[in-house]
Write a protein that holds these residues in place. Structure first.
Motif, PDB file in Angstrom:
ATOM      1  N   ASN A 142     -34.459  -1.690  20.190  1.00 36.70           N
ATOM      2  CA  ASN A 142     -34.905  -0.462  19.526  1.00 36.70           C
ATOM      3  C   ASN A 142     -33.708   0.392  19.135  1.00 36.70           C
ATOM      4  OD1 ASN A 142     -38.021   0.268  21.348  1.00 36.70           O
ATOM      5  ND2 ASN A 142     -37.568  -1.214  19.750  1.00 36.70           N
ATOM      6  N   ILE A 143     -33.844   1.078  18.005  1.00 39.63           N
ATOM      7  CA  ILE A 143     -32.811   1.990  17.515  1.00 39.63           C
ATOM      8  C   ILE A 143     -33.100   3.397  18.017  1.00 39.63           C
ATOM      9  CG2 ILE A 143     -31.799   3.034  15.450  1.00 39.63           C
ATOM     10  CD1 ILE A 143     -31.035   0.142  15.760  1.00 39.63           C
ATOM     11  N   LEU A 144     -32.055   4.087  18.489  1.00 34.94           N
ATOM     12  CA  LEU A 144     -32.193   5.483  18.898  1.00 34.94           C
ATOM     13  C   LEU A 144     -31.510   6.381  17.871  1.00 34.94           C
ATOM     14  CD1 LEU A 144     -32.487   3.802  21.637  1.00 34.94           C
ATOM     15  CD2 LEU A 144     -32.064   5.990  22.742  1.00 34.94           C
ATOM     16  N   GLY A 145     -32.146   7.504  17.564  1.00 32.27           N
ATOM     17  CA  GLY A 145     -31.586   8.424  16.584  1.00 32.27           C
ATOM     18  C   GLY A 145     -32.034   9.838  16.858  1.00 32.27           C
ATOM     19  N   TYR A 146     -31.352  10.786  16.216  1.00 31.54           N
ATOM     20  CA  TYR A 146     -31.718  12.195  16.357  1.00 31.54           C
ATOM     21  C   TYR A 146     -31.984  12.799  14.980  1.00 31.54           C
ATOM     22  CZ  TYR A 146     -26.757  13.036  15.208  1.00 31.54           C
ATOM     23  OH  TYR A 146     -25.520  13.056  14.594  1.00 31.54           O
ATOM     24  N   TYR A 248     -35.371  10.110  19.172  1.00 31.43           N
ATOM     25  CA  TYR A 248     -36.425   9.107  19.010  1.00 31.43           C
ATOM     26  C   TYR A 248     -35.897   7.701  19.263  1.00 31.43           C
ATOM     27  CZ  TYR A 248     -39.589  12.419  16.614  1.00 31.43           C
ATOM     28  OH  TYR A 248     -40.428  13.459  16.298  1.00 31.43           O
ATOM     29  N   ALA A 249     -36.776   6.835  19.756  1.00 28.71           N
ATOM     30  CA  ALA A 249     -36.534   5.398  19.782  1.00 28.71           C
ATOM     31  C   ALA A 249     -37.547   4.759  18.840  1.00 28.71           C
ATOM     32  CB  ALA A 249     -36.697   4.840  21.188  1.00 28.71           C
ATOM     33  N   ILE A 250     -37.063   3.913  17.931  1.00 32.62           N
ATOM     34  CA  ILE A 250     -37.945   3.288  16.951  1.00 32.62           C
ATOM     35  C   ILE A 250     -37.646   1.794  16.870  1.00 32.62           C
ATOM     36  CG2 ILE A 250     -38.124   5.388  15.547  1.00 32.62           C
ATOM     37  CD1 ILE A 250     -36.171   3.992  13.564  1.00 32.62           C
ATOM     38  N   GLU A 251     -38.586   1.056  16.351  1.00 32.94           N
ATOM     39  CA  GLU A 251     -38.332  -0.345  16.059  1.00 32.94           C
ATOM     40  C   GLU A 251     -37.384  -0.432  14.868  1.00 32.94           C
ATOM     41  OE1 GLU A 251     -42.148  -2.090  15.428  1.00 32.94           O
ATOM     42  OE2 GLU A 251     -42.553  -2.308  17.574  1.00 32.94           O
ATOM     43  N   ARG A 252     -36.492  -1.419  14.899  1.00 37.14           N
ATOM     44  CA  ARG A 252     -35.486  -1.550  13.846  1.00 37.14           C
ATOM     45  C   ARG A 252     -36.136  -1.622  12.460  1.00 37.14           C
ATOM     46  NH1 ARG A 252     -30.152  -3.192  14.318  1.00 37.14           N
ATOM     47  NH2 ARG A 252     -30.536  -3.758  16.507  1.00 37.14           N
ATOM     48  N   ARG A 253     -37.268  -2.295  12.366  1.00 34.82           N
ATOM     49  CA  ARG A 253     -37.926  -2.467  11.067  1.00 34.82           C
ATOM     50  C   ARG A 253     -38.452  -1.155  10.495  1.00 34.82           C
ATOM     51  NH1 ARG A 253     -43.610  -2.851  11.739  1.00 34.82           N
ATOM     52  NH2 ARG A 253     -44.254  -2.913  13.935  1.00 34.82           N
ATOM     53  N   ASN A 254     -38.549  -0.113  11.341  1.00 29.50           N
ATOM     54  CA  ASN A 254     -39.064   1.184  10.884  1.00 29.50           C
ATOM     55  C   ASN A 254     -37.969   2.192  10.552  1.00 29.50           C
ATOM     56  OD1 ASN A 254     -41.819   0.614  10.958  1.00 29.50           O
ATOM     57  ND2 ASN A 254     -41.966   1.073  13.151  1.00 29.50           N
ATOM     58  N   GLN A 268     -32.549  14.658   8.275  1.00 33.27           N
ATOM     59  CA  GLN A 268     -32.047  13.301   8.401  1.00 33.27           C
ATOM     60  C   GLN A 268     -32.415  12.733   9.764  1.00 33.27           C
ATOM     61  OE1 GLN A 268     -27.767  14.013   7.516  1.00 33.27           O
ATOM     62  NE2 GLN A 268     -27.942  12.188   6.239  1.00 33.27           N
ATOM     63  N   PHE A 269     -32.740  11.461   9.791  1.00 40.12           N
ATOM     64  CA  PHE A 269     -32.826  10.725  11.042  1.00 40.12           C
ATOM     65  C   PHE A 269     -31.530   9.939  11.150  1.00 40.12           C
ATOM     66  CE2 PHE A 269     -33.808   6.739  13.318  1.00 40.12           C
ATOM     67  CZ  PHE A 269     -34.184   7.276  14.538  1.00 40.12           C
ATOM     68  N   VAL A 270     -30.705  10.288  12.159  1.00 38.10           N
ATOM     69  CA  VAL A 270     -29.375   9.706  12.299  1.00 38.10           C
ATOM     70  C   VAL A 270     -29.373   8.684  13.435  1.00 38.10           C
ATOM     71  CG1 VAL A 270     -26.931  10.186  12.695  1.00 38.10           C
ATOM     72  CG2 VAL A 270     -28.364  11.885  11.514  1.00 38.10           C
ATOM     73  N   PRO A 271     -29.319   7.385  13.123  1.00 36.85           N
ATOM     74  CA  PRO A 271     -29.263   6.371  14.185  1.00 36.85           C
ATOM     75  C   PRO A 271     -27.894   6.404  14.867  1.00 36.85           C
ATOM     76  CG  PRO A 271     -29.075   5.336  12.019  1.00 36.85           C
ATOM     77  CD  PRO A 271     -29.334   6.793  11.775  1.00 36.85           C
ATOM     78  N   PHE A 272     -27.879   6.330  16.200  1.00 34.91           N
ATOM     79  CA  PHE A 272     -26.600   6.408  16.904  1.00 34.91           C
ATOM     80  C   PHE A 272     -26.457   5.394  18.039  1.00 34.91           C
ATOM     81  CE2 PHE A 272     -29.404   9.162  19.344  1.00 34.91           C
ATOM     82  CZ  PHE A 272     -29.111   8.810  20.657  1.00 34.91           C
ATOM     83  N   ALA A 273     -27.534   4.707  18.403  1.00 31.57           N
ATOM     84  CA  ALA A 273     -27.442   3.773  19.533  1.00 31.57           C
ATOM     85  C   ALA A 273     -28.518   2.701  19.419  1.00 31.57           C
ATOM     86  CB  ALA A 273     -27.579   4.515  20.856  1.00 31.57           C
ATOM     87  N   VAL A 274     -28.323   1.632  20.178  1.00 31.26           N
ATOM     88  CA  VAL A 274     -29.324   0.568  20.275  1.00 31.26           C
ATOM     89  C   VAL A 274     -29.586   0.294  21.752  1.00 31.26           C
ATOM     90  CG1 VAL A 274     -27.578  -1.261  20.168  1.00 31.26           C
ATOM     91  CG2 VAL A 274     -29.944  -1.771  19.530  1.00 31.26           C
ATOM     92  N   ALA A 275     -30.830   0.015  22.082  1.00 37.53           N
ATOM     93  CA  ALA A 275     -31.208  -0.263  23.472  1.00 37.53           C
ATOM     94  C   ALA A 275     -30.802  -1.689  23.850  1.00 37.53           C
ATOM     95  CB  ALA A 275     -32.710  -0.071  23.661  1.00 37.53           C
ATOM     96  N   ILE A 276     -30.142  -1.821  24.997  1.00 36.71           N
ATOM     97  CA  ILE A 276     -29.664  -3.124  25.472  1.00 36.71           C
ATOM     98  C   ILE A 276     -30.005  -3.272  26.957  1.00 36.71           C
ATOM     99  CG2 ILE A 276     -27.755  -3.228  23.812  1.00 36.71           C
ATOM    100  CD1 ILE A 276     -25.892  -2.279  26.075  1.00 36.71           C
ATOM    101  N   ARG A 277     -29.780  -4.451  27.486  1.00 30.64           N
ATOM    102  CA  ARG A 277     -29.936  -4.653  28.931  1.00 30.64           C
ATOM    103  C   ARG A 277     -28.853  -3.867  29.652  1.00 30.64           C
ATOM    104  NH1 ARG A 277     -30.342 -10.859  30.535  1.00 30.64           N
ATOM    105  NH2 ARG A 277     -30.667  -9.838  32.556  1.00 30.64           N
TER     106      ARG A 277
END
Length: 289
Positions: A142-146, A248-254, A268-277
């Motif tokens: 999932n992509i995280l953004g503000y 927010y956390a969103i699915e990459r496709r969204n 703007q929705f600014v992506p800044f991180a991705v969820a990982i293990r």
């Protein structure tokens, strides 16, 4: 070292006497309930703003929690402490009443007392909408953004994300006894519930940003049992407190859908991180620790 709030909450949970702790609010029946304190010389200084602006920020801080979980603010319990030498009690009551009417909230009770300083504690009840947005629900990838203003918004530069850290440092260092700009996000965050309600429907999870993204990520990491890989160069945006914008956390496709929807409201929705293990641990403490 874990911050004191985290230690307290962890210990309280261990007692087995809690329910729903760990989100912006708690779901009870058809309502979402959220509580926040706004204390003099901890969250604000009287010299920084007029009484009207202080009261409105107190309301906005609490409204942000309700909007973050996709509910409509409806009722309010108010606990108020005023100093013994406070001479503006009637004025304060009028300001609070006007603010409640402005945001269509009914005050249904609370408590008032005399103390050493001016303290507010608001408990808001929000009517649930069709879907409740929680902090839990993030998946790997999932992509995280503000959210941050963009375009011709009034005072957009001072309301843009990440400015509060600089404003706070300057206020504590040079303006302890002076007003700070009422147009800054630190003095008065602008909330856009219509936008949030639309974005909330796309998000997998979310929360409002009160203590800075870095600290909020540690909370999201704990509840979702995931780590986060930062994709953007680190800066003030990562640590800036009291933004009261959404994370927010969103699915990459969204991603494009989320950005297009935010742009509709000149944000703007600014992506800044991705969820990982793994696990994410903040390296800085809350600014008012």
């Amino acid at each position: 070292m874990r911050d004191r709030e985290k230690v307290f909450i962890h210990t309280l949970k261990q007692s087995g006497a809690t329910f729903g702790i760990g989100d912006d609010g708690v779901s009870v029946g058809t309502y979402l309930i959220a509580n926040d304190a706004f204390f003099e010389d901890i969250h604000f200084k009287r010299a920084w703003a007029s009484l009207e602006d202080l009261v409105e920020k107190c309301f906005l801080v609490n409204l942000s929690d309700i909007y973050a979980m996709n509910a409509i603010p409806s009722f309010l319990l108010l606990t108020l402490s005023v100093p013994d030498n406070f001479k503006e009690v009637s004025k304060l009551a009028q300001i609070i009443g006007d603010c409640a009417k402005k945001y269509r909230i009914k005050i249904i009770g609370g408590d008032t007392l005399v103390g050493e300083k001016l303290h507010f504690s608001l408990t808001l009840l929000g009517q649930k909408r069709q879907r409740t947005l929680f902090r839990k629900g993030i998946k790997q990838g999932n992509i995280l953004g503000y959210i941050t203003p963009k375009g011709a918004l009034n005072h957009a530069k001072m309301q843009s994300f990440g400015q509060n850290l600089k404003i706070l440092k300057n206020s504590l260092r040079f303006c302890r006894d002076k007003k700070i700009s009422k147009y800054s996000r630190f003095a008065k965050p602008l909330l856009y519930p219509k936008m949030l309600f639309e974005l909330n429907n796309i998000a997998k999870a979310g929360m409002d940003i009160s203590d800075g993204i870095s600290l909020e990520l540690s909370r999201l990491s704990q509840v979702n049992r995931l780590g986060f890989k930062i994709l953007k160069q680190k800066g003030d945006w990562l640590y800036s407190p009291e933004e009261y914008q959404m994370l927010y956390a969103i699915e990459r496709r969204n991603l494009k859908k989320m950005q297009k929807k935010a742009w509709k409201f000149r944000h703007q929705f600014v992506p800044f991180a991705v969820a990982i293990r793994g696990k994410y641990i903040a390296k800085k403490q809350n600014w008012h620790e």
